[in-house]
Design an enzyme around this catalytic site. Structure first.
Site, short mmCIF file in Angstrom:
data_model
loop_
_atom_site.label_atom_id
_atom_site.label_comp_id
_atom_site.label_asym_id
_atom_site.label_seq_id
_atom_site.Cartn_x
_atom_site.Cartn_y
_atom_site.Cartn_z
N HIS A 22 16.59 4.90 -5.24
CA HIS A 22 17.76 5.35 -6.32
C HIS A 22 17.10 5.33 -7.60
CE1 HIS A 22 21.34 3.98 -3.86
NE2 HIS A 22 20.85 5.11 -3.38
N HIS B 94 19.81 8.89 6.00
CA HIS B 94 20.91 9.12 6.62
C HIS B 94 20.65 9.38 8.11
CE1 HIS B 94 24.49 9.33 3.27
NE2 HIS B 94 23.18 8.86 2.98
N ASP B 95 19.74 10.30 8.46
CA ASP B 95 19.29 10.24 9.81
C ASP B 95 19.02 9.10 10.43
OD1 ASP B 95 18.94 12.29 11.79
OD2 ASP B 95 16.72 11.87 11.53
#
Length: 322
Positions: free
Chosen positions: A192, A70-71
């Site tokens: 995932h 996400h960063d």
């Protein structure tokens, strides 16, 4: 296995080794061992902080991996997701549920005591993500370091993050905007194989879920009943969600992807081919190949739009700019 029956693997392993060498070429001004003189124990300190958290709660591993992802997708890998504030990235709806901040803070505190003002929060994120995969029985890799921290963090910019609802076209566009191709998209989705999601991110599918086998559908409906607790966590990989392996791809191939965006990898001819390659049946070989390709994709992603040299800063505290 007889020796002659395994000889066909040798050319492949040689090719992979050669490719690995080329992957080690740094992106921009990042380089392996950036802190070897300025803070020789930097990577060991980060590793220690991650190991300590993992020992108490192994589910922190996918949390740290997601935090780095996400960063990097918002303004590049500059630690901006760590900045706190009512309008900062971490407050955006797209960042609901991200976790691991306390691990990064613990590592930063130790690093500031050992090497004040030297190691960036962005680099701590990249190293912690690598260590998290390694601790989950996945691959390890040399992380090029030298990132500097950004000074801007805006919730509105988080709209570029991939969503569980994204079509293949939307996923492809978002990855391409960061210089990542279909191979990177599918390979990084393989993260995932560890971790969980919350019912609220996929329960809408459970009563119109034609792509999933009936037995798996029944399991999911039991875990996430209609009008149930949307915050309840369920595994993203039904078979081995605590182990970094290729079962995620086998699930997608069988129509048992939990997130809509994951299952859609099977709907597109190009992404389906990559899923099939990782979901193969030759024991050991495809796990080895995925480990190798995941390491390459992580190095590539962690070099997205990095700040180096005089750009940015080295934060003293990761949750706020200096």
């Amino acid at each position: 296995m007889k020796m002659e029956s395994s000889l066909w693997l040798v050319p492949l392993m040689i090719a992979l080794a050669a490719s690995w060498s080329s992957t080690a070429v740094v992106q921009g001004q990042l380089k392996n061992g950036f802190y070897s003189s300025s803070c020789p124990k930097a990577e060991a300190i980060v590793r220690s902080a991650v190991e300590s958290a993992f020992k108490d709660d192994p589910s922190i591993a996918p949390g740290l991996l997601r935090l780095h992802f996400h960063d990097c997708f918002v303004q590049g890998c500059d630690g901006s997701v760590l900045i706190s504030g009512p309008n900062a990235e971490r407050s955006a709806p797209q960042n609901l549920g991200i976790r691991g901040f306390e691990v990064i803070d613990a590592a930063k505190t130790q690093l500031e005591a050992s090497c004040p003002g030297v190691v960036s929060c962005a680099d701590i994120l990249a190293l912690a993500a690598r260590d998290s995969v390694d601790l989950s029985n996945g691959p390890s890799w040399a992380v090029p370091t030298g990132r500097r921290d950004g000074r801007v963090s805006s919730a509105s910019q988080a709209a570029v993050l991939p969503s569980p609802l994204d079509s293949i076209a939307a996923q492809r566009q978002k990855f391409a905007a960061k210089g990542l191709d279909d191979h990177d998209l599918v390979t990084l989705a393989g993260a995932h194989t560890i971790g969980q999601t919350e019912c609220r991110f996929m329960s809408y599918r459970l009563y119109n879920f034609t792509a999933t086998g009936q037995s798996f559908l029944a399991q999911l409906q039991t875990l996430c009943p209609r009008n149930g607790n949307g915050l309840k966590k369920i595994p993203l990989d039904r078979d081995s969600h605590g182990n970094f392996d290729t079962s995620f791809f086998k699930n997608v191939k069988a129509g048992n992807g939990v997130l809509e965006s994951d299952q859609r990898l099977w709907d597109d001819a190009n992404t389906r081919r990559i899923v099939e390659n990782y979901a193969g049946t030759i024991r050991g070989l495809f796990g080895f190949r995925f480990d190798f390709e995941f390491s390459k994709a992580m190095i590539k992603m962690s070099g997205v739009e990095v700040k180096t040299g005089r750009d940015g800063e080295i934060r003293k505290v990761c949750s706020r700019v200096n």
